[in-house]
Scaffold this active site. Structure first.
Site, PDB file in Angstrom:
ATOM      1  N   CYS A 126      28.000  24.520 -32.078  1.00 18.08           N
ATOM      2  CA  CYS A 126      28.990  24.930 -33.085  1.00 18.08           C
ATOM      3  C   CYS A 126      28.343  25.220 -34.438  1.00 18.08           C
ATOM      4  O   CYS A 126      28.609  26.256 -35.060  1.00 18.08           O
ATOM      5  CB  CYS A 126      30.068  23.869 -33.226  1.00 18.08           C
ATOM      6  SG  CYS A 126      29.462  22.200 -33.227  1.00 18.08           S
ATOM      7  N   HIS A 234      33.179  22.367 -39.595  1.00 18.72           N
ATOM      8  CA  HIS A 234      31.844  22.101 -40.144  1.00 18.72           C
ATOM      9  C   HIS A 234      31.613  22.967 -41.374  1.00 18.72           C
ATOM     10  O   HIS A 234      32.061  24.117 -41.420  1.00 18.72           O
ATOM     11  CB  HIS A 234      30.770  22.428 -39.105  1.00 18.72           C
ATOM     12  CG  HIS A 234      30.717  21.495 -37.938  1.00 18.72           C
ATOM     13  ND1 HIS A 234      31.401  20.299 -37.888  1.00 18.72           N
ATOM     14  CD2 HIS A 234      30.043  21.598 -36.758  1.00 18.72           C
ATOM     15  CE1 HIS A 234      31.146  19.706 -36.728  1.00 18.72           C
ATOM     16  NE2 HIS A 234      30.334  20.465 -36.018  1.00 18.72           N
TER      17      HIS A 234
HETATM   18  C1  2RA Z   1      28.507  17.941 -33.201  1.00 12.25           C
HETATM   19  N1  2RA Z   1      27.486  20.076 -32.844  1.00 12.25           N
HETATM   20  O1  2RA Z   1      29.175  18.375 -34.141  1.00 12.25           O
HETATM   21  C2  2RA Z   1      27.961  18.905 -32.171  1.00 12.25           C
HETATM   22  C3  2RA Z   1      28.966  19.297 -31.138  1.00 12.25           C
HETATM   23  N2  2RA Z   1      29.475  18.284 -30.405  1.00 12.25           N
HETATM   24  O2  2RA Z   1      28.257  16.744 -33.010  1.00 12.25           O
END
Ligand code: 2RA
Length: 329
Positions: A126, A234
């Site tokens: 991601c 994020h």
């Molecule tokens: C996290 N990128 O955010 C990883 C996806 N599970 O921990």
């Protein structure tokens, strides 16, 4: 299309169902799949009830597409079994991403690499997807030399246990802990596990996957991945050094004209991306675009996106849409 969703009861699996419905994905038969402990559970999809089935049963049904989000071990064991019966697997785990024989795809960037021969296709991490969505057009125009990225990652990326831990901390309920320390009012510089070099797997995914997707191992990348008490998406502070100079307005225009990117950037009105507003959307939001005067040809920007959507479910489904639209399935 006969489609199986492997890991249908997980957070990403659940978002996959929402996105399949929203995008009216062409489904003639839907096969919900989960681990043994969830087999037999009834789930709802597009107003219908379905019984969760096993991996063995799903393979025997020979789906056209299998969307996997069930962890790396399940992908390593079962993706080849689906591929053997002719299924095209799109896997959200890290299992196949760095395999030299497998493609690592963000449709807007490198879907044209895909062919009918690709039966196991890797969905990038991601935090990588949202970053390369922005880097790709900039790299093409200005040639990226080095990237320094700090991430501020939603606890939804850790999983449902961490989301529950934060909820419990906020409500004062004692419950299972995903972390051995508080998430609320904290920032945890630890996403995934540490490697020998002192970086976490999350940080090294940003290095390795970025180079593979942009098809350029000369791009230097260094990353620090931090978990923060938000659930919507994020965020990333990205510093980019280019080989060539740029005009900041041309950078804005280039990003503004790139499909899947939305610029939110006006310091006069305090307009910039924030995860709380990115949640539930598929766009990658960019703001705080500004030259880094501390060194030549360098730029700072802030990138935010819903890690469960474009960072996982939506990107995987866009790959499937591309395969169908180009008769590769
Ligand atoms: C996290 N990128 O955010 C990883 C996806 N599970 O921990």
């Amino acid at each position: 299309m006969k489609i199986a969703v492997i890991g249908v009861t997980g957070m990403v699996g659940n978002v996959m169902l929402n996105v399949l419905k929203e995008r009216n994905f062409p489904i003639t038969e839907f096969i919900p799949v989960a681990s043994e402990r969830s087999v037999g559970k009834i789930i709802s999809f597009k107003g219908e009830s379905y019984t969760v089935t096993s991996l063995e049963d799903a393979v025997s049904k020979q789906p056209d597409i299998a969307l996997f989000s069930a962890g790396g071990n399940t992908s390593l064991e079962w993706a080849p079994k689906f591929a053997e019966v002719g299924t095209t697997v799109i896997d959200n785990s890290s299992a196949w991403r760095m395999d030299l024989t497998k493609k690592l795809i963000v449709p807007e960037i490198n879907a044209t690499q895909l062919s009918k021969a690709d039966k196991i296709i890797a969905n990038p991490n991601c935090s990588t997807i949202q970053m390369v969505m922005v880097l790709a057009p900039l790299h093409k125009k200005y040639t990226i030399k080095r990237i320094v990225v700090s991430t501020y990652q939603s606890i939804s990326g850790t999983g449902v246990k961490a989301v529950k831990q934060l909820e419990n901390e906020l409500t004062g309920v004692k419950g299972e802990m995903a972390y051995p320390y508080p998430i609320h009012r904290n920032a945890i510089p630890h996403c995934d596990v540490f490697e020998e070099n002192g970086y976490t797997k999350e940080e090294m995914k940003l290095v390795r996957e970025t180079q593979k997707i942009l098809d350029d191992r000369t791009i230097a990348v260094t990353a620090t991945a931090v978990r923060i008490p938000t659930s919507g998406g994020h965020s990333e502070a990205v510093n980019i050094e280019f080989e060539n100079d740029f005009d900041i307005n041309n950078v804005r225009q280039l990003l503004n004209n790139t499909s899947g990117i939305v610029i939110q950037d006006n310091i006069d009105t305090n307009t910039y991306p924030m995860p709380i507003y990115a949640e539930g959307k598929d766009d990658v939001f960019v703001g705080r675009i500004r030259r880094d005067g501390s060194q030549p040809n360098s730029l700072n920007l802030w990138i935010v996106s819903d890690n469960l959507r474009k960072g996982a479910a939506t990107n995987a489904i866009q790959i499937a849409e591309y395969l169908i639209a180009n008769d590769l399935i």
